[in-house]
Design a protein around this motif. Sequence first.
Motif, PDB file in Angstrom:
ATOM      1  N   ASP A 183      -9.839 117.154 103.608  1.00 24.56           N
ATOM      2  CA  ASP A 183     -11.103 116.528 103.975  1.00 24.56           C
ATOM      3  C   ASP A 183     -10.849 115.182 104.660  1.00 24.56           C
ATOM      4  N   TYR A 184      -9.891 114.419 104.138  1.00 21.88           N
ATOM      5  CA  TYR A 184      -9.536 113.134 104.757  1.00 21.88           C
ATOM      6  C   TYR A 184      -9.034 113.350 106.181  1.00 21.88           C
ATOM      7  N   TYR A 185      -8.136 114.315 106.360  1.00 20.34           N
ATOM      8  CA  TYR A 185      -7.555 114.537 107.684  1.00 20.34           C
ATOM      9  C   TYR A 185      -8.572 115.090 108.675  1.00 20.34           C
ATOM     10  N   THR A 186      -9.574 115.757 108.155  1.00 22.96           N
ATOM     11  CA  THR A 186     -10.603 116.323 109.039  1.00 22.96           C
ATOM     12  C   THR A 186     -11.697 115.307 109.373  1.00 22.96           C
ATOM     13  N   ASN A 187     -12.137 114.561 108.368  1.00 28.13           N
ATOM     14  CA  ASN A 187     -13.341 113.744 108.532  1.00 28.13           C
ATOM     15  C   ASN A 187     -13.114 112.239 108.579  1.00 28.13           C
TER      16      ASN A 187
END
Length: 203
Positions: A183-187
């Motif tokens: 989620d961190y790497y995506t958003n």
Amino acid sequence: MRVYDHFPNPDCKGYKILNIHGYHGSPKNSVYTALHEIGCENIISPSIDYDSEEPSNIIGTLNMLRVQYKADMIIGTSLGGFYAAVLSARHDLPVMLVNPCLTPFLLDILSDFKTRPLVKLFGELAKIDSSNVSCIVGDDDEVLGNHAFAEKLLGNSRFRRIEGGKHSGATLPLKAYFSEMLDYYTNTLPFRDDAPSISPDIL
């Protein structure tokens, strides 16, 4: 080096992940299993014989696989975490590390003739961008100790110590951690300003 798994569906959406197992580890390791269980299908997982292959050949082949399969992210476990970190530093790529062995040249498991190239690769970690890095370690790692150096080098808000966690990734909550970090790497990461590299003084 043999690639264990190709993409089951080349049109499958989601991250393409290069998974690098540890010393005497398996391509179908706890990372591979956890990723599949949270729905990741695009996993490149090579089998590496760390005893017989030169470090320069290992890093070269891993990079070739990264380019060939257009990997978006690298995950490395133990000794595989060292190579994953070097690739991240070289190519400015997101990386998740599981009980990483960042100073393999200090261990007795590898033959002496490999020490010098490993030290040379280690020097490249000065270029790693901390915003690319996530790291999870076991507080009771019976192989690598307390990971104090890894925390000093890579410590950020995504560095997690797991109380009672051992060296085996099976003792760590990998599914929950990977879900959170993806989620961190995506958003988050794509919208952050560039972060400074690691200070060479730490190395």
